[in-house]
Design a protein around this motif. Structure first.
Motif, PDB file in Angstrom:
ATOM      1  N   MET A  72       0.734  -1.604   0.365  1.00  0.00           N
ATOM      2  CA  MET A  72       0.049   0.514   0.225  1.00  0.00           C
ATOM      3  C   MET A  72       0.459   1.468   0.233  1.00  0.00           C
ATOM      4  O   MET A  72       0.544   2.326  -0.327  1.00  0.00           O
ATOM      5  CB  MET A  72      -0.807   0.061   1.167  1.00  0.00           C
ATOM      6  CG  MET A  72      -2.374  -1.447   1.008  1.00  0.00           C
ATOM      7  SD  MET A  72      -3.030  -1.365   2.387  1.00  0.00           S
ATOM      8  CE  MET A  72      -5.043  -0.244   1.929  1.00  0.00           C
ATOM      9  N   ASP A  73       1.981   1.511   0.121  1.00  0.00           N
ATOM     10  CA  ASP A  73       3.375   2.143   0.368  1.00  0.00           C
ATOM     11  C   ASP A  73       3.047   2.722  -1.469  1.00  0.00           C
ATOM     12  O   ASP A  73       4.032   3.251  -1.186  1.00  0.00           O
ATOM     13  CB  ASP A  73       4.475   2.192   1.560  1.00  0.00           C
ATOM     14  CG  ASP A  73       3.892   1.991   2.882  1.00  0.00           C
ATOM     15  OD1 ASP A  73       2.599   2.472   3.267  1.00  0.00           O
ATOM     16  OD2 ASP A  73       4.923   1.518   3.260  1.00  0.00           O
ATOM     17  N   LEU A  74       3.091   1.470  -1.973  1.00  0.00           N
ATOM     18  CA  LEU A  74       3.317   1.513  -3.196  1.00  0.00           C
ATOM     19  C   LEU A  74       2.218   2.976  -4.425  1.00  0.00           C
ATOM     20  O   LEU A  74       1.593   2.594  -3.259  1.00  0.00           O
ATOM     21  CB  LEU A  74       3.775   0.530  -3.947  1.00  0.00           C
ATOM     22  CG  LEU A  74       5.047  -0.301  -3.366  1.00  0.00           C
ATOM     23  CD1 LEU A  74       4.575  -1.421  -4.194  1.00  0.00           C
ATOM     24  CD2 LEU A  74       6.579  -0.039  -4.020  1.00  0.00           C
ATOM     25  N   PRO A  75       3.337   3.452  -4.680  1.00  0.00           N
ATOM     26  CA  PRO A  75       2.084   4.604  -5.712  1.00  0.00           C
ATOM     27  C   PRO A  75       1.202   4.039  -6.337  1.00  0.00           C
ATOM     28  O   PRO A  75       1.889   2.895  -7.074  1.00  0.00           O
ATOM     29  CB  PRO A  75       3.097   6.045  -6.591  1.00  0.00           C
ATOM     30  CG  PRO A  75       4.857   5.237  -5.459  1.00  0.00           C
ATOM     31  CD  PRO A  75       4.622   4.070  -5.047  1.00  0.00           C
ATOM     32  N   GLU A  76       0.152   3.921  -6.141  1.00  0.00           N
ATOM     33  CA  GLU A  76      -1.036   3.008  -6.971  1.00  0.00           C
ATOM     34  C   GLU A  76      -0.715   2.836  -8.531  1.00  0.00           C
ATOM     35  O   GLU A  76      -0.530   2.089  -9.072  1.00  0.00           O
ATOM     36  CB  GLU A  76      -1.813   4.195  -7.218  1.00  0.00           C
ATOM     37  CG  GLU A  76      -3.335   2.931  -7.247  1.00  0.00           C
ATOM     38  CD  GLU A  76      -3.611   1.801  -6.482  1.00  0.00           C
ATOM     39  OE1 GLU A  76      -3.656   0.479  -7.105  1.00  0.00           O
ATOM     40  OE2 GLU A  76      -3.308   1.401  -5.302  1.00  0.00           O
ATOM     41  N   ASP A  77       0.308   3.964  -8.971  1.00  0.00           N
ATOM     42  CA  ASP A  77       0.724   4.446 -10.720  1.00  0.00           C
ATOM     43  C   ASP A  77       1.543   2.948 -11.049  1.00  0.00           C
ATOM     44  O   ASP A  77       1.922   2.850 -11.713  1.00  0.00           O
ATOM     45  CB  ASP A  77       0.423   6.014 -11.426  1.00  0.00           C
ATOM     46  CG  ASP A  77       1.428   6.604 -10.586  1.00  0.00           C
ATOM     47  OD1 ASP A  77       2.483   5.980  -9.513  1.00  0.00           O
ATOM     48  OD2 ASP A  77       1.909   7.051 -11.000  1.00  0.00           O
ATOM     49  N   ARG A  78       2.202   2.809  -9.680  1.00  0.00           N
ATOM     50  CA  ARG A  78       3.709   2.282 -10.155  1.00  0.00           C
ATOM     51  C   ARG A  78       3.479   0.672  -9.773  1.00  0.00           C
ATOM     52  O   ARG A  78       4.595  -0.355  -9.969  1.00  0.00           O
ATOM     53  CB  ARG A  78       4.759   2.632  -8.921  1.00  0.00           C
ATOM     54  CG  ARG A  78       5.139   4.241  -9.543  1.00  0.00           C
ATOM     55  CD  ARG A  78       5.837   5.083  -8.880  1.00  0.00           C
ATOM     56  NE  ARG A  78       7.197   4.254  -9.141  1.00  0.00           N
ATOM     57  CZ  ARG A  78       8.743   3.989  -8.397  1.00  0.00           C
ATOM     58  NH1 ARG A  78       8.331   4.794  -7.858  1.00  0.00           N
ATOM     59  NH2 ARG A  78       9.834   3.421  -8.960  1.00  0.00           N
ATOM     60  N   LYS A  79       2.414   0.447  -9.764  1.00  0.00           N
ATOM     61  CA  LYS A  79       1.939  -0.856  -9.147  1.00  0.00           C
ATOM     62  C   LYS A  79       2.091  -1.854 -10.564  1.00  0.00           C
ATOM     63  O   LYS A  79       1.337  -1.383 -11.171  1.00  0.00           O
ATOM     64  CB  LYS A  79       1.253  -1.822  -7.912  1.00  0.00           C
ATOM     65  CG  LYS A  79       1.363  -0.630  -6.390  1.00  0.00           C
ATOM     66  CD  LYS A  79      -0.048  -0.724  -5.794  1.00  0.00           C
ATOM     67  CE  LYS A  79       0.061  -0.046  -4.423  1.00  0.00           C
ATOM     68  NZ  LYS A  79      -1.608  -0.066  -3.875  1.00  0.00           N
ATOM     69  N   THR A  80       2.627  -2.992 -10.314  1.00  0.00           N
ATOM     70  CA  THR A  80       2.305  -3.869 -10.871  1.00  0.00           C
ATOM     71  C   THR A  80       0.814  -4.635 -11.116  1.00  0.00           C
ATOM     72  O   THR A  80      -0.033  -4.603 -10.385  1.00  0.00           O
ATOM     73  CB  THR A  80       3.268  -5.071 -11.607  1.00  0.00           C
ATOM     74  OG1 THR A  80       2.874  -5.546 -10.079  1.00  0.00           O
ATOM     75  CG2 THR A  80       4.283  -4.675 -11.628  1.00  0.00           C
TER      76      THR A  80
END
Length: 188
Positions: A107-115
């Motif tokens: 969840m700490d990852l930016p949404e646009d960078r999640k695979t």
């Protein structure tokens, strides 16, 4: 849970102060099993004595012993059940912490960078988290139900023992009534 964990004042690897190591739980379960076996042997002896009185009026002290033995057995079985609940609860707590850690990282990852795989894993972890919470709630509800049932069992056995104890002091006719009321055949 009860204060078993407080008795041991132990910490889990994850820092919980109410943690009881699984080895300790298994040791206590084995001890309970041994005590239940001992009570079973005493119960067989007592049952034989009571059966010997079947045609006659059973001795009230034998009946009191019978009910006390039943009560002791119930106490051990409650302790066993509680230990099983503790073990399950601790396993769920550990699993919940692991799921939370992994979920937090995703969840700490930016949404646009999640695979897509990360998004799918995040959903799986959320579902798993909800299942864990439901499991922990079920344990708490089970404990609450057990406590209510146990209170009723204690009340009934205490009343039976009091009735038998009281019949010792009452005149013969009243004693016969009470002994028949709590005859061995009716217990089975």
């Amino acid at each position: 849970y009860s204060n078993w964990a407080a008795d041991y004042n132990l910490k889990s690897p994850k820092g919980r102060t109410d943690y009881i190591p699984e080895e300790e739980i298994q040791r206590q379960l084995k001890e309970i099993e041994d005590n239940l076996d001992s009570l079973e042997r005493k119960g067989v002896e007592l049952e034989q004595q009571l059966r010997g009185c079947e045609g006659d009026e059973p001795d009230d002290s034998l009946m009191c012993d019978w009910f006390r033995l039943i009560h002791d057995k119930q106490l051990l079985m409650r302790k066993e059940s509680e230990l099983i609940y503790v073990s399950k609860q601790q396993a769920l707590e550990d699993e919940q912490e692991d799921v939370q850690d992994e979920l937090r990282r995703l969840m700490d990852l930016p949404e646009d960078r999640k695979t897509e795989a990360q998004k799918l894993r995040e959903k799986q972890l959320l579902d798993q988290y909800l299942e864990i919470v439901e499991g922990r709630n079920a344990i708490v509800e089970g404990l609450d139900e057990d406590r209510l049932r146990e209170e009723e069992e204690d009340r009934v056995i205490k009343q039976m023992i009091q009735n038998l104890d009281a019949s010792k002091d009452s005149p013969g006719e009243n004693k016969k009534k009470k002994a028949k009321k709590f005859s061995f055949r009716k217990i089975l």
